[in-house]
Design a protein around this motif. Structure first.
Motif, short mmCIF file in Angstrom:
data_model
loop_
_atom_site.label_atom_id
_atom_site.label_comp_id
_atom_site.label_asym_id
_atom_site.label_seq_id
_atom_site.Cartn_x
_atom_site.Cartn_y
_atom_site.Cartn_z
N PRO A 41 0.92 -1.18 0.02
CA PRO A 41 -0.08 -0.07 -0.01
C PRO A 41 0.88 1.35 0.07
O PRO A 41 0.41 2.52 -0.45
CB PRO A 41 -0.69 -0.16 1.40
CG PRO A 41 -0.15 -1.24 2.08
CD PRO A 41 0.50 -2.17 1.23
N LEU A 42 2.19 1.07 0.47
CA LEU A 42 2.84 2.57 0.54
C LEU A 42 3.31 3.03 -0.75
O LEU A 42 3.43 3.96 -1.11
CB LEU A 42 3.99 2.16 1.41
CG LEU A 42 4.05 1.90 2.91
CD1 LEU A 42 5.15 1.85 3.57
CD2 LEU A 42 2.99 2.91 3.54
N ALA A 43 3.25 1.97 -1.78
CA ALA A 43 3.59 2.47 -3.12
C ALA A 43 2.48 3.21 -3.85
O ALA A 43 2.78 3.85 -4.81
CB ALA A 43 3.77 1.28 -3.98
N GLU A 44 1.33 3.04 -3.06
CA GLU A 44 -0.17 3.84 -3.60
C GLU A 44 -0.20 5.06 -2.93
O GLU A 44 -0.99 5.97 -3.46
CB GLU A 44 -1.05 3.05 -3.40
CG GLU A 44 -1.06 1.55 -4.07
CD GLU A 44 -2.27 0.61 -3.51
OE1 GLU A 44 -3.29 1.31 -2.88
OE2 GLU A 44 -2.15 -0.49 -3.79
N ALA A 45 0.74 5.53 -2.02
CA ALA A 45 0.67 6.93 -1.32
C ALA A 45 0.75 8.10 -2.31
O ALA A 45 1.51 7.97 -3.44
CB ALA A 45 1.63 6.88 -0.11
N THR A 46 -0.03 9.08 -2.24
CA THR A 46 -0.13 10.33 -2.83
C THR A 46 -0.12 11.46 -1.90
O THR A 46 -0.44 11.18 -0.80
CB THR A 46 -1.27 10.15 -3.82
OG1 THR A 46 -2.51 10.39 -3.00
CG2 THR A 46 -1.24 8.89 -5.00
N ASP A 47 0.13 12.59 -2.55
CA ASP A 47 -0.24 13.77 -1.53
C ASP A 47 -1.79 13.86 -1.13
O ASP A 47 -1.98 14.20 0.08
CB ASP A 47 -0.07 15.16 -2.19
CG ASP A 47 1.63 15.42 -2.54
OD1 ASP A 47 2.38 14.66 -1.84
OD2 ASP A 47 1.91 16.18 -3.34
N GLU A 62 -2.21 2.54 3.94
CA GLU A 62 -2.22 1.53 4.64
C GLU A 62 -3.16 1.73 5.86
O GLU A 62 -3.69 0.78 6.21
CB GLU A 62 -0.86 1.27 5.22
CG GLU A 62 -0.23 2.03 6.21
CD GLU A 62 0.07 3.50 5.62
OE1 GLU A 62 0.44 4.15 6.60
OE2 GLU A 62 0.01 3.85 4.68
N MET A 63 -3.56 2.98 6.20
CA MET A 63 -4.51 3.00 7.40
C MET A 63 -6.04 2.78 6.69
O MET A 63 -6.70 2.22 7.37
CB MET A 63 -4.34 4.35 7.88
CG MET A 63 -3.02 4.44 8.53
SD MET A 63 -2.64 5.98 9.50
CE MET A 63 -3.59 5.72 10.98
N ARG A 64 -6.01 3.76 5.49
CA ARG A 64 -7.36 3.47 4.88
C ARG A 64 -7.97 2.12 4.38
O ARG A 64 -8.93 1.65 4.93
CB ARG A 64 -7.27 4.29 3.51
CG ARG A 64 -8.60 4.31 2.83
CD ARG A 64 -8.67 5.36 1.65
NE ARG A 64 -7.59 5.00 0.89
CZ ARG A 64 -7.00 4.24 -0.07
NH1 ARG A 64 -7.89 2.96 -0.01
NH2 ARG A 64 -6.00 4.06 -0.70
N THR A 65 -7.07 1.34 3.82
CA THR A 65 -7.46 -0.03 3.35
C THR A 65 -7.48 -0.89 4.70
O THR A 65 -8.07 -2.15 4.46
CB THR A 65 -6.38 -0.52 2.42
OG1 THR A 65 -5.14 -0.69 2.93
CG2 THR A 65 -6.57 0.45 1.14
N ALA A 66 -6.91 -0.61 5.76
CA ALA A 66 -6.64 -1.61 7.05
C ALA A 66 -8.29 -1.99 7.35
O ALA A 66 -8.49 -3.16 8.11
CB ALA A 66 -6.05 -1.12 7.79
N VAL A 67 -9.14 -1.12 7.17
CA VAL A 67 -10.57 -1.26 7.62
C VAL A 67 -11.36 -2.49 7.17
O VAL A 67 -12.24 -3.06 7.81
CB VAL A 67 -11.47 -0.09 7.78
CG1 VAL A 67 -10.75 0.97 8.72
CG2 VAL A 67 -11.67 0.54 6.49
N ASP A 68 -10.61 -2.90 5.96
CA ASP A 68 -11.03 -4.12 5.07
C ASP A 68 -10.46 -5.46 5.63
O ASP A 68 -10.94 -6.39 5.15
CB ASP A 68 -11.16 -3.81 3.61
CG ASP A 68 -12.10 -2.83 3.19
OD1 ASP A 68 -13.03 -2.40 4.06
OD2 ASP A 68 -11.81 -1.86 2.29
N VAL A 69 -9.60 -5.33 6.69
CA VAL A 69 -8.85 -6.38 6.83
C VAL A 69 -9.07 -6.83 8.45
O VAL A 69 -9.19 -5.85 9.23
CB VAL A 69 -7.40 -6.43 6.89
CG1 VAL A 69 -6.50 -7.39 7.11
CG2 VAL A 69 -7.15 -5.77 5.39
#
Length: 171
Positions: A80-86, A92-99
């Motif tokens: 997920p860090l590869a997808e970080a943008t401004d 990694e925090m946003r997608t974690a709620v689905d895990v």
């Protein structure tokens, strides 16, 4: 119940550093014990919609990945860090709620074990392969100290979020 200690088995520098990093990691896990799946995904702070127990554990996992694998070992950034943008600096925090939290905790522990072996195999003075923002190269000692600071700071966030979602304090 998570067993924690901040007393190293010996008093050499490596034992002290690794004991405190493990203590901080164990504290993060302890703050999540017994929380419901629903509460683990709740973001109780209106100004921080990503600050959930799941999000914080995911963040800790990926922060260690970044410092050990990307900065210290020089590997290419993945996950997920590869997808970080401004606009989305903490995916990694946003997608974690689905895990499920149990999976996030298991991945964090599995990764921590790999990094324990890495730290045991390297001298503390070995420099990272990538420079930090100001162009300097930190050593493994600095990476460990930074992760102690980072994990401990987020343990305070875990403590506040846990109290707000279900009233539990301590750990």
């Amino acid at each position: 119940m998570t067993q924690r200690t901040d007393t190293p088995p010996t008093w050499d520098e490596r034992a002290q550093l690794t004991t405190f990093l493990d203590y901080a990691r164990d504290t993060a896990r302890a703050k999540c014990e017994g929380v419901s799946a629903e509460d683990a995904r709740r973001a109780p702070l209106p100004g921080s919609p990503l600050m959930t127990l799941c999000g914080l554990i995911s963040h800790l996992r990926w922060v260690e990945y970044y410092w050990f694998q990307v900065m210290f070992l020089g590997e290419e950034i993945e996950g997920p860090l590869a997808e970080a943008t401004d606009d989305d600096p903490d995916p990694e925090m946003r997608t974690a709620v689905d895990v499920p939290l149990a999976r996030l905790l298991a991945e964090y522990e599995e990764q921590s074990e790999r990094y324990r072996r890495l730290v045991a195999e390297c001298e503390l003075d070995v420099e990272a392969r990538r420079p930090i923002g100001d162009g300097r190269y930190v050593d493994l000692r600095w990476v460990i100290l930074h992760l102690i600071e980072e994990t401990s700071r987020h343990n305070g966030h875990l403590d506040v979020v846990r109290e707000l979602v279900d009233g539990r304090t301590g750990a």
